[in-house]
Design a protein around this motif. Structure first.
Motif, PDB file in Angstrom:
ATOM      1  N   UNK A   1      29.064  48.403  33.395  1.00  0.00           N
ATOM      2  CA  UNK A   1      30.000  47.498  33.930  1.00  0.00           C
ATOM      3  C   UNK A   1      30.797  48.282  34.875  1.00  0.00           C
ATOM      4  N   UNK A   2      31.119  49.709  34.613  1.00  0.00           N
ATOM      5  CA  UNK A   2      31.858  50.672  35.090  1.00  0.00           C
ATOM      6  C   UNK A   2      32.995  50.976  34.207  1.00  0.00           C
ATOM      7  N   UNK A   3      33.834  51.924  34.599  1.00  0.00           N
ATOM      8  CA  UNK A   3      35.167  52.223  34.110  1.00  0.00           C
ATOM      9  C   UNK A   3      36.385  51.469  34.616  1.00  0.00           C
ATOM     10  N   UNK A   4      36.920  50.836  33.765  1.00  0.00           N
ATOM     11  CA  UNK A   4      38.038  49.767  34.435  1.00  0.00           C
ATOM     12  C   UNK A   4      39.346  50.119  33.629  1.00  0.00           C
ATOM     13  N   UNK A   5      40.546  49.737  34.160  1.00  0.00           N
ATOM     14  CA  UNK A   5      41.913  49.377  33.547  1.00  0.00           C
ATOM     15  C   UNK A   5      41.654  48.212  32.912  1.00  0.00           C
ATOM     16  N   UNK A   6      41.871  48.099  31.417  1.00  0.00           N
ATOM     17  CA  UNK A   6      41.693  47.189  30.659  1.00  0.00           C
ATOM     18  C   UNK A   6      42.734  46.275  30.400  1.00  0.00           C
TER      19      UNK A   6
ATOM     20  N   UNK B   1      38.846  52.272  30.064  1.00  0.00           N
ATOM     21  CA  UNK B   1      37.700  52.306  29.186  1.00  0.00           C
ATOM     22  C   UNK B   1      36.447  52.137  29.938  1.00  0.00           C
ATOM     23  N   UNK B   2      35.354  52.533  29.550  1.00  0.00           N
ATOM     24  CA  UNK B   2      33.902  52.498  30.014  1.00  0.00           C
ATOM     25  C   UNK B   2      33.532  50.884  29.409  1.00  0.00           C
ATOM     26  N   UNK B   3      33.149  49.916  30.354  1.00  0.00           N
ATOM     27  CA  UNK B   3      32.691  48.752  29.730  1.00  0.00           C
ATOM     28  C   UNK B   3      31.384  48.507  29.915  1.00  0.00           C
ATOM     29  N   UNK B   4      30.720  47.864  28.612  1.00  0.00           N
ATOM     30  CA  UNK B   4      29.128  47.933  28.587  1.00  0.00           C
ATOM     31  C   UNK B   4      29.060  46.349  28.226  1.00  0.00           C
ATOM     32  N   UNK B   5      28.036  45.939  28.955  1.00  0.00           N
ATOM     33  CA  UNK B   5      27.489  44.527  28.217  1.00  0.00           C
ATOM     34  C   UNK B   5      26.408  44.611  27.645  1.00  0.00           C
TER      35      UNK B   5
END
Length: 279
Positions: free
Chosen positions: A116-121, A235-239
């Motif tokens: 899903x990309x790198x996001x500010x979590x 963080x890099x987010x994965x589903x």
């Protein structure tokens, strides 16, 4: 970019063929609408007498900057609960809300991973402090050195003034970070905050300040602001879909300190000085 992610998610997740889960309920811990500030915080951020609300008098109608507290769907709440890193980014939650996952009891052996990309979590606040004289926006002046009686002066905004805040350093996904910082600061202070506010020309306030004879009078107007400081986690987010299991995996987690100035909307702080000599 986000639209492409949604399309990609739909194509991958529909391979498992089961009914969609998209109902929305009241938010849980970490995503519910914030409670009013506590008594101690109210005292800390209490507006002093020198600061006045000009919402009614402002000749420029500022739009309300209330950011919505997005409610996660049932599916999103389930996914967030599987993440080892707290996720509070409203835009990421919105993306997950727009995701449909179907399941079937015959999904044994099925496996899919969607990046899903790198996001500010999330954002963690360490300090929130007001500066009631953040930026000077106006000066009203009168010379009463030749007068024989006090002269009354009051606030009149001479020119339209735009007051902008912003982050104190460059950071990735700055817009997302600003949203999380403003939500946090608004919750802590209970003040109307906006990264941009405008005071229109001709805005007036009836409060009177007396200039005695043989004095020059200066009435200064300042835009107040909140200084917000804290830490952003990226963080890099994965589903990940594995059989009937659905979970969020976050990799390469990093943190960065950040600060921001956030103006208080439709408020002006006044300072009055009477002097024998020009300032």
């Amino acid at each position: 970019m986000k639209k492409n992610l949604i399309i990609l998610l739909s194509m991958v997740l529909l391979l498992s063929c089961f009914t969609s889960v998209s109902a929305e309920k009241a938010p849980e811990k970490g995503n519910k609408k914030p409670e009013p500030p506590k008594q101690e915080e109210k005292a800390k951020y209490a507006i002093p007498d020198s600061v006045m609300n000009i919402t009614k008098e402002n000749t420029y109608p500022n739009p309300t900057e209330d950011l919505p507290y997005l409610q996660p769907s049932d599916l999103t709440k389930d996914l967030l609960s599987t993440s080892k890193v707290k996720i509070e980014n409203p835009d990421l939650i919105r993306l997950l809300n727009e995701t449909t996952i179907n399941s079937t009891p015959f999904a044994l052996g099925y496996r899919a991973i969607v990046y899903l990309g790198e996001w500010p979590l999330n954002y963690e606040s360490t300090e929130t402090s007001p500066n009631w004289e953040y930026q000077k926006i106006n000066t009203n002046y009168y010379d009463n050195r030749g007068g024989k009686s006090p002269y009354q002066i009051h606030y009149v905004q001479e020119q339209q003034k735009t007051v902008k805040g912003g982050l104190t350093a460059k950071i990735k996904n700055a817009e997302d970070v600003q949203k999380m910082m403003m939500l946090t600061a608004a919750k802590k202070t209970g003040l109307p905050l906006s990264f941009e506010t405008i005071v229109g020309a001709g805005t007036k306030k009836d409060q009177i300040y007396n200039i005695q004879p043989k004095r020059l009078g200066y009435l200064y107007g300042y835009a107040p602001a909140i200084n917000e400081k804290g830490k952003v986690t990226f963080g890099e987010v994965y589903l990940m879909l594995k059989g009937n299991k659905k979970l969020i995996v976050v990799k390469n987690v990093t943190s960065q300190g950040i600060g921001a100035w956030i103006p208080i909307q439709d408020h002006v702080s006044f300072g009055f000085v009477a002097s024998e000599r020009p300032r």
